[in-house]
Motif scaffolding. Structure first.
Motif, PDB file in Angstrom:
ATOM      1  N   LEU A   1       0.830  -1.210   0.000  1.00  0.00           N
ATOM      2  CA  LEU A   1       0.000   0.000   0.000  1.00  0.00           C
ATOM      3  C   LEU A   1       0.861   1.255   0.000  1.00  0.00           C
ATOM      4  O   LEU A   1       0.591   2.211  -0.732  1.00  0.00           O
ATOM      5  N   LYS A   2       1.892   1.263   0.799  1.00  0.00           N
ATOM      6  CA  LYS A   2       2.765   2.433   0.866  1.00  0.00           C
ATOM      7  C   LYS A   2       3.530   2.633  -0.437  1.00  0.00           C
ATOM      8  O   LYS A   2       3.643   3.758  -0.941  1.00  0.00           O
ATOM      9  N   ILE A   3       4.053   1.551  -0.994  1.00  0.00           N
ATOM     10  CA  ILE A   3       4.796   1.646  -2.252  1.00  0.00           C
ATOM     11  C   ILE A   3       3.872   2.114  -3.373  1.00  0.00           C
ATOM     12  O   ILE A   3       4.230   2.988  -4.172  1.00  0.00           O
ATOM     13  N   GLY A   4       2.680   1.547  -3.444  1.00  0.00           N
ATOM     14  CA  GLY A   4       1.725   1.935  -4.472  1.00  0.00           C
ATOM     15  C   GLY A   4       1.295   3.381  -4.344  1.00  0.00           C
ATOM     16  O   GLY A   4       1.116   4.084  -5.343  1.00  0.00           O
ATOM     17  N   TYR A   5       1.132   3.853  -3.112  1.00  0.00           N
ATOM     18  CA  TYR A   5       0.721   5.239  -2.898  1.00  0.00           C
ATOM     19  C   TYR A   5       1.809   6.218  -3.329  1.00  0.00           C
ATOM     20  O   TYR A   5       1.532   7.226  -3.972  1.00  0.00           O
ATOM     21  N   VAL A   6       3.063   5.910  -3.013  1.00  0.00           N
ATOM     22  CA  VAL A   6       4.170   6.782  -3.420  1.00  0.00           C
ATOM     23  C   VAL A   6       4.305   6.780  -4.944  1.00  0.00           C
ATOM     24  O   VAL A   6       4.511   7.834  -5.559  1.00  0.00           O
ATOM     25  N   MET A   7       4.157   5.604  -5.561  1.00  0.00           N
ATOM     26  CA  MET A   7       4.202   5.543  -7.024  1.00  0.00           C
ATOM     27  C   MET A   7       3.075   6.371  -7.637  1.00  0.00           C
ATOM     28  O   MET A   7       3.270   7.047  -8.646  1.00  0.00           O
TER      29      MET A   7
END
Length: 78
Positions: free
Chosen positions: A59-65
């Motif tokens: 979730l965090k990686i996807g949000y930053v992307m």
């Protein structure tokens, strides 16, 4: 491979998939690890607990992307 990440629309689509995958993993992990823990064997239980860690990470990686691709899309339109 790197040409895929040059286009912000591709990164935006990938980030959406990563966000959904992380959310599904988190929800399955919570249900499996805390609600049906008595009916699962040890390997399944450990996997479910791992999903409660990997899901929020995705979730965090996807949000930053998603933030980066939206920023780059705004720069392209300006």
């Amino acid at each position: 491979m790197f040409d895929f990440f040059v286009d912000p629309r591709n990164v935006l689509r990938l980030s959406t998939r990563i966000l959904w995958t992380g959310l599904i993993m988190l929800l399955i992990g919570i249900v499996g690890a805390y609600l049906i823990e008595l009916h699962a064997n040890l390997i399944v239980l450990v996997s479910m607990h791992a999903m409660t860690i990997i899901g929020p990470t995705l979730l965090k990686i996807g949000y930053v992307m998603r933030l980066l691709s939206q920023h780059n899309l705004r720069l392209q339109h300006a």
